[in-house]
Design a protein around this motif. Structure first.
Motif, PDB file in Angstrom:
ATOM      1  N   GLU A  10     -10.986  29.103  38.794  1.00 22.88           N
ATOM      2  CA  GLU A  10      -9.556  29.130  39.159  1.00 22.88           C
ATOM      3  C   GLU A  10      -9.478  29.362  40.547  1.00 22.88           C
ATOM      4  OE1 GLU A  10      -5.643  28.043  39.909  1.00 22.88           O
ATOM      5  OE2 GLU A  10      -6.965  27.336  38.092  1.00 22.88           O
ATOM      6  N   ALA A  11     -10.208  30.550  41.046  1.00 27.84           N
ATOM      7  CA  ALA A  11      -9.977  31.059  42.437  1.00 27.84           C
ATOM      8  C   ALA A  11     -10.967  30.073  43.163  1.00 27.84           C
ATOM      9  CB  ALA A  11     -10.792  32.360  42.468  1.00 27.84           C
ATOM     10  N   ARG A  24      -8.709  18.947  39.661  1.00 23.95           N
ATOM     11  CA  ARG A  24      -7.615  18.945  38.520  1.00 23.95           C
ATOM     12  C   ARG A  24      -7.496  20.671  38.028  1.00 23.95           C
ATOM     13  NH1 ARG A  24      -9.663  14.109  35.210  1.00 23.95           N
ATOM     14  NH2 ARG A  24     -11.284  14.346  36.673  1.00 23.95           N
ATOM     15  N   PRO A  25      -6.304  20.918  37.915  1.00 23.31           N
ATOM     16  CA  PRO A  25      -6.110  22.442  37.249  1.00 23.31           C
ATOM     17  C   PRO A  25      -6.824  22.073  35.694  1.00 23.31           C
ATOM     18  CG  PRO A  25      -4.045  21.224  37.470  1.00 23.31           C
ATOM     19  CD  PRO A  25      -4.966  20.191  37.993  1.00 23.31           C
ATOM     20  N   VAL A  26      -7.261  23.189  35.022  1.00 22.42           N
ATOM     21  CA  VAL A  26      -7.588  23.326  33.952  1.00 22.42           C
ATOM     22  C   VAL A  26      -7.183  24.361  33.154  1.00 22.42           C
ATOM     23  CG1 VAL A  26      -9.853  23.619  32.352  1.00 22.42           C
ATOM     24  CG2 VAL A  26      -9.959  22.212  34.483  1.00 22.42           C
ATOM     25  N   ALA A  27      -6.558  24.015  31.984  1.00 22.38           N
ATOM     26  CA  ALA A  27      -5.968  25.371  31.137  1.00 22.38           C
ATOM     27  C   ALA A  27      -6.862  26.277  30.821  1.00 22.38           C
ATOM     28  CB  ALA A  27      -5.296  24.690  30.089  1.00 22.38           C
ATOM     29  N   GLY A  41     -22.139  15.659  30.995  1.00 20.31           N
ATOM     30  CA  GLY A  41     -22.188  14.120  31.192  1.00 20.31           C
ATOM     31  C   GLY A  41     -23.088  13.789  32.642  1.00 20.31           C
ATOM     32  N   SER A  42     -22.796  12.652  33.026  1.00 19.30           N
ATOM     33  CA  SER A  42     -23.431  12.235  34.079  1.00 19.30           C
ATOM     34  C   SER A  42     -22.597  12.174  35.452  1.00 19.30           C
ATOM     35  CB  SER A  42     -23.902  10.797  33.851  1.00 19.30           C
ATOM     36  OG  SER A  42     -22.798   9.773  33.583  1.00 19.30           O
ATOM     37  N   ARG A  43     -21.351  12.582  35.242  1.00 23.29           N
ATOM     38  CA  ARG A  43     -20.400  12.637  36.351  1.00 23.29           C
ATOM     39  C   ARG A  43     -20.671  14.144  36.947  1.00 23.29           C
ATOM     40  NH1 ARG A  43     -14.603  12.583  34.967  1.00 23.29           N
ATOM     41  NH2 ARG A  43     -14.099  13.759  36.963  1.00 23.29           N
ATOM     42  N   THR A  44     -20.582  14.186  38.154  1.00 21.26           N
ATOM     43  CA  THR A  44     -20.170  15.683  38.745  1.00 21.26           C
ATOM     44  C   THR A  44     -18.722  16.047  38.495  1.00 21.26           C
ATOM     45  OG1 THR A  44     -19.643  14.655  40.838  1.00 21.26           O
ATOM     46  CG2 THR A  44     -21.891  15.317  40.462  1.00 21.26           C
ATOM     47  N   SER A  45     -18.758  17.461  38.863  1.00 18.76           N
ATOM     48  CA  SER A  45     -17.373  17.937  38.648  1.00 18.76           C
ATOM     49  C   SER A  45     -16.236  17.491  39.793  1.00 18.76           C
ATOM     50  CB  SER A  45     -17.418  19.317  38.567  1.00 18.76           C
ATOM     51  OG  SER A  45     -17.812  19.935  39.869  1.00 18.76           O
ATOM     52  N   ASP A  46     -15.205  17.702  39.290  1.00 20.80           N
ATOM     53  CA  ASP A  46     -14.084  17.450  40.331  1.00 20.80           C
ATOM     54  C   ASP A  46     -14.364  17.955  41.720  1.00 20.80           C
ATOM     55  OD1 ASP A  46     -12.755  15.881  38.724  1.00 20.80           O
ATOM     56  OD2 ASP A  46     -11.110  17.338  38.398  1.00 20.80           O
ATOM     57  N   GLY A  47     -14.231  17.252  42.666  1.00 21.27           N
ATOM     58  CA  GLY A  47     -14.382  17.901  44.125  1.00 21.27           C
ATOM     59  C   GLY A  47     -15.778  18.035  44.772  1.00 21.27           C
ATOM     60  N   PHE A  48     -16.941  17.820  43.641  1.00 17.84           N
ATOM     61  CA  PHE A  48     -18.279  17.866  44.233  1.00 17.84           C
ATOM     62  C   PHE A  48     -18.601  17.336  45.452  1.00 17.84           C
ATOM     63  CE2 PHE A  48     -22.775  17.311  43.918  1.00 17.84           C
ATOM     64  CZ  PHE A  48     -23.309  18.694  43.569  1.00 17.84           C
ATOM     65  N   ASP A  49     -18.338  16.281  45.418  1.00 14.95           N
ATOM     66  CA  ASP A  49     -18.893  15.390  46.603  1.00 14.95           C
ATOM     67  C   ASP A  49     -18.078  15.714  48.012  1.00 14.95           C
ATOM     68  OD1 ASP A  49     -20.589  13.684  45.293  1.00 14.95           O
ATOM     69  OD2 ASP A  49     -19.304  12.404  44.703  1.00 14.95           O
TER      70      ASP A  49
END
Length: 93
Positions: A10-11, A24-27, A41-49
């Motif tokens: 979160e920080a 994206r926020p995550v509960a 999965g094959s997709r990077t995390s949010d904001g990685f690029d």
């Protein structure tokens, strides 16, 4: 350990937002499930690029997954996926 990981993630999202990178926020109750889904999965995390473009991959989920404080939370496959993505993006440890 999970609570510390969730707080760190979160920080990092808050720091990324200050750089103009929206993630994206995550509960909290879904954080570990979400992290494992990204790392299996094959997709990077949010904001990685975008973080890579800004030279701030240290704020990525992948960087947290290989952080020695949190490696016990992830399988070898998940950690290897995170490490591979970071190395492919020329992350400097």
């Amino acid at each position: 350990m999970e609570e510390k990981f969730i707080a760190a993630w979160e920080a990092n999202r808050e720091k990324a937002a200050k750089l103009g990178v929206r993630m994206r926020p995550v509960a909290p109750e879904m954080a570990m499930k979400t992290a494992r889904r990204f790392l299996s999965g094959s997709r990077t995390s949010d904001g990685f690029d975008l973080l890579a473009d800004k030279g701030r991959l240290d704020l990525s989920l992948e960087a947290l997954a290989v952080d020695k404080r949190f490696t016990g939370l992830f399988s070898d496959d998940e950690a290897n996926t995170a490490l591979t993505r970071l190395l492919s993006a020329d992350y400097r440890f």
